[in-house]
Enzyme design. Structure first.
Site, PDB file in Angstrom:
ATOM      1  N   ARG A   1       0.844  -1.188   0.000  1.00 18.18           N
ATOM      2  CA  ARG A   1       0.000   0.000   0.000  1.00 18.18           C
ATOM      3  C   ARG A   1       0.883   1.243   0.000  1.00 18.18           C
ATOM      4  NH1 ARG A   1      -1.590  -3.724   3.765  1.00 18.18           N
ATOM      5  NH2 ARG A   1      -3.663  -4.660   3.500  1.00 18.18           N
TER       6      ARG A   1
ATOM      7  N   HIS B   1      -3.370   3.163  -5.749  1.00 18.16           N
ATOM      8  CA  HIS B   1      -3.691   1.752  -5.497  1.00 18.16           C
ATOM      9  C   HIS B   1      -3.651   0.918  -6.782  1.00 18.16           C
ATOM     10  CE1 HIS B   1      -4.636  -0.218  -1.767  1.00 18.16           C
ATOM     11  NE2 HIS B   1      -5.567  -0.957  -2.307  1.00 18.16           N
TER      12      HIS B   1
ATOM     13  N   ARG C   1      -0.889  -1.559  -7.047  1.00 15.38           N
ATOM     14  CA  ARG C   1      -1.123  -2.720  -6.165  1.00 15.38           C
ATOM     15  C   ARG C   1      -2.045  -3.721  -6.859  1.00 15.38           C
ATOM     16  NH1 ARG C   1      -1.154  -4.404  -0.698  1.00 15.38           N
ATOM     17  NH2 ARG C   1      -3.161  -5.097   0.146  1.00 15.38           N
TER      18      ARG C   1
ATOM     19  N   HIS D   1      -3.533  -9.522   3.000  1.00 14.12           N
ATOM     20  CA  HIS D   1      -4.964  -9.708   3.200  1.00 14.12           C
ATOM     21  C   HIS D   1      -5.203 -10.724   4.308  1.00 14.12           C
ATOM     22  CE1 HIS D   1      -5.939  -8.411  -1.216  1.00 14.12           C
ATOM     23  NE2 HIS D   1      -5.790  -7.374  -0.406  1.00 14.12           N
TER      24      HIS D   1
ATOM     25  N   TYR E   1      -9.090 -10.777  -7.318  1.00 18.03           N
ATOM     26  CA  TYR E   1      -8.123 -10.579  -8.394  1.00 18.03           C
ATOM     27  C   TYR E   1      -8.111 -11.751  -9.361  1.00 18.03           C
ATOM     28  CZ  TYR E   1      -6.261  -6.716  -5.617  1.00 18.03           C
ATOM     29  OH  TYR E   1      -6.118  -5.550  -4.917  1.00 18.03           O
TER      30      TYR E   1
END
Length: 294
Positions: free
Chosen positions: A146, A240, A243, A266, A275
């Site tokens: 991040r 973001h 990422r 996560h 994803y």
């Protein structure tokens, strides 16, 4: 109600181990809610009813706030009052049956590998600022961390010999590897540019601005936006985006979901699974456009 809010935030921090950004968001939502309730003559959690909260939701919607903002406020209310019920501060949960507005989920923007290469080639590495920018962008894409983690990296968090960074989390440290391209960019920044930007200052954080102070989130956003414009990329790119692109590109090239989950930090693998689905849709889109017998 300030004490009740602070007690709840401490609970989130100490027990739930939420991020700092989540704490700030919850506290902001709760202060706004109780300011409105105070105008209705309600000054304690036990006085709040389901009707009050439905009225507050209508008030938020009349402010033309996005459905996602109202929905987030409802989630904050639920978490707060469920905590109050758990601690026996209230007898019933006033959020029971509260229905947030439906939020249309928009898939995050993903850059192609070619677009990433184009973006990361924009910094002018003949200047200290350009060398720093190159290192930040390369490391961000190489690790998928991040932006908040990037700007809070300390010199001691980067192991150049073994090529990994350590991200500080509430209950554990997260180790994320990076490759030679990012290694060379960061090494070049540390050797050639960081000292110039620091000047007479001393700083433990890895990335600093032109005044020798730690670079801010807003500062990085301006850097990224400038290079997106320079590259002529028309997609709606945010910090973001790299990422998201990191995760998709790993999965498309054979990485397993569990490893990507660990690198992204996560807590729930279902978040990472998003994803995988996006990667399938992206491949299907490419197939439809390119295959001669589609």
């Amino acid at each position: 109600m300030i004490n009740a809010i602070q007690e709840f935030i401490q609970y989130l921090h100490n027990v739930k181990k939420v991020s700092h950004n989540t704490e700030v968001s919850y506290e902001r939502d709760l202060r706004k809610m109780f300011a409105w309730l105070d105008q209705q003559g309600i000054d304690s959690a036990e006085m709040v009813t389901n009707t009050n909260l439905n009225s507050y939701m209508l008030y938020l919607e009349r402010q033309n706030l996005a459905a996602s903002t109202v929905s987030r406020s409802v989630a904050t209310m639920r978490a707060f009052f469920q905590y109050q019920l758990k601690e026996n501060h209230i007898k019933t949960d006033p959020t029971e049956g509260l229905k947030p507005p439906k939020v249309e989920k928009k898939a995050p923007e993903i850059l192609t590998v070619e677009e990433v290469d184009l973006l990361l080639s924009q910094p002018d590495t003949n200047t200290p600022k350009g060398v720093r920018d190159k290192a930040m962008l390369e490391l961000l894409y190489a690790t998928g961390i991040r932006v908040s983690e990037l700007i809070h990296l300390k010199m001691s968090d980067v192991n150049m010999r073994l090529c990994y960074i350590t991200c500080q989390e509430h209950d554990r440290d997260r180790i994320v590897p990076f490759g030679n391209t990012a290694k060379h960019a960061v090494e070049n920044y540390v050797k050639e540019a960081r000292g110039v930007l620091l000047g007479a200052h001393s700083e433990e954080y890895l990335f600093v601005n032109c005044s020798g102070k730690p670079i801010s989130r807003q500062g990085f956003w301006k850097v990224l936006k400038g290079y997106v414009d320079k590259a002529g990329i028309v997609a709606d790119i945010t910090p973001h985006t790299l990422r998201h692109s990191f995760a998709i590109h790993l999965l498309q090239n054979g990485a397993d979901l569990k490893s990507v989950q660990e690198m992204l930090g996560h807590s729930d693998i279902s978040t990472t699974h998003m994803y995988l689905n996006m990667g399938i849709y992206k491949m299907r889109d490419v197939y439809t456009k390119a295959h001669p017998r589609k």
